[in-house]
Design a protein around this motif. Sequence first.
Motif, PDB file in Angstrom:
ATOM      1  N   THR A   1      -1.700 -12.503  -2.701  1.00 25.18           N
ATOM      2  CA  THR A   1      -2.190 -13.932  -2.608  1.00 25.18           C
ATOM      3  C   THR A   1      -2.579 -13.805  -4.467  1.00 25.18           C
ATOM      4  N   ASP A   2      -2.869 -15.099  -4.871  1.00 28.41           N
ATOM      5  CA  ASP A   2      -3.420 -15.408  -6.448  1.00 28.41           C
ATOM      6  C   ASP A   2      -5.038 -14.683  -5.793  1.00 28.41           C
ATOM      7  N   ASP A   3      -6.323 -14.766  -5.602  1.00 29.57           N
ATOM      8  CA  ASP A   3      -7.148 -14.405  -5.077  1.00 29.57           C
ATOM      9  C   ASP A   3      -6.818 -12.776  -5.685  1.00 29.57           C
ATOM     10  N   SER A   4      -6.018 -11.990  -4.803  1.00 28.64           N
ATOM     11  CA  SER A   4      -6.176 -11.033  -4.627  1.00 28.64           C
ATOM     12  C   SER A   4      -5.531 -10.351  -6.578  1.00 28.64           C
ATOM     13  N   PHE A   5      -4.175 -11.013  -6.318  1.00 27.40           N
ATOM     14  CA  PHE A   5      -3.951 -10.634  -7.943  1.00 27.40           C
ATOM     15  C   PHE A   5      -4.866 -11.099  -9.028  1.00 27.40           C
ATOM     16  N   ASN A   6      -5.317 -11.998  -9.523  1.00 29.55           N
ATOM     17  CA  ASN A   6      -6.923 -12.252 -10.133  1.00 29.55           C
ATOM     18  C   ASN A   6      -7.380 -10.961  -9.561  1.00 29.55           C
ATOM     19  N   LYS A   7      -8.206 -10.527  -8.615  1.00 30.59           N
ATOM     20  CA  LYS A   7      -8.859  -9.270  -9.005  1.00 30.59           C
ATOM     21  C   LYS A   7      -8.489  -7.859  -9.105  1.00 30.59           C
ATOM     22  N   TYR A   8      -6.967  -7.650  -8.630  1.00 30.02           N
ATOM     23  CA  TYR A   8      -6.256  -6.694  -9.360  1.00 30.02           C
ATOM     24  C   TYR A   8      -6.654  -6.678 -11.170  1.00 30.02           C
ATOM     25  N   MET A   9      -5.941  -7.419 -11.452  1.00 34.85           N
ATOM     26  CA  MET A   9      -6.339  -8.484 -13.407  1.00 34.85           C
ATOM     27  C   MET A   9      -7.534  -7.501 -13.492  1.00 34.85           C
TER      28      MET A   9
END
Length: 277
Positions: A49-57
């Motif tokens: 999800t976009d949220d998961s990728f943003n947290k990963y970044m």
Amino acid sequence: MKIFDAVNFGTKYLKGSIAEPRIESEALLSFTLGASKEYLLINRDKELTDDSFNKYMEVLDLRKSGMPYQYIVGEKHFMGLIFNVSPSVLIPRNDTEILVEEVLKRLKSGDTVLDIGTGSGAIAVSIAKYKDVKVYAVDISDGALEVAKENADINGVSDKVIFIKSDLFSSIPDGIRFDLIVSNPPYIRSNEINELQEEVKREPKIALDGGEDGLTFYRRIVKDSVNYIKFGGIIAFEVGFDQAWDVKDILVDGGYSDIEVVKDLQGIDRVVLGKRL
């Protein structure tokens, strides 16, 4: 972006900044998702999800900037136990397990132990977990003591470890005499602090800086320890790679005998022990 692609992206993003970019990119994605490495492998084609990728970044950015991996995920394994860690405490090192193992060999049931500069509580909690002893653990840092108390709770030894805010021996209750005193004190020379790896410089300076020659705390501890250790009691230190023989001399001058020096797994003199005369 798929999980497999995110791992590859993280690997490239961290390359040149850390030693093992793929291993850590996988670990940081696992942390972000709250999932195991096996989950990543099985679900390699699953879309993030976009949220998961943003947290990963966010965690990738922290790691790339030099923030230690252990501070990001908030824990470190030590002596087969899990310890919470934060920027308030030194991250427990594998070398320090040598110190704990040597201490455990010399303790008997019912002994009383003092851990000076407890930090995360790794030494004190491990000793209490594996031996039927009472441990006093002191530190000058409120933040460190808070983390250490959490770790005593996590590992089920809160009833065996007494935490005290103290500048070395200053707040130790009167009349207590210890069978063993253990410490992994600050031992980096002051002029070498700025030359440390970026990751290490993120750890609390108070836990690193050992004064001009790196031996300040060994001298202070040995000098005052004679008022708190039983005759025949043991004192045990972790030391820097080139400090063992200087610490041995400090112990001998301070009234200790039967000095032992123990090497770590790399063959470096890492632990120095002495017996109170």
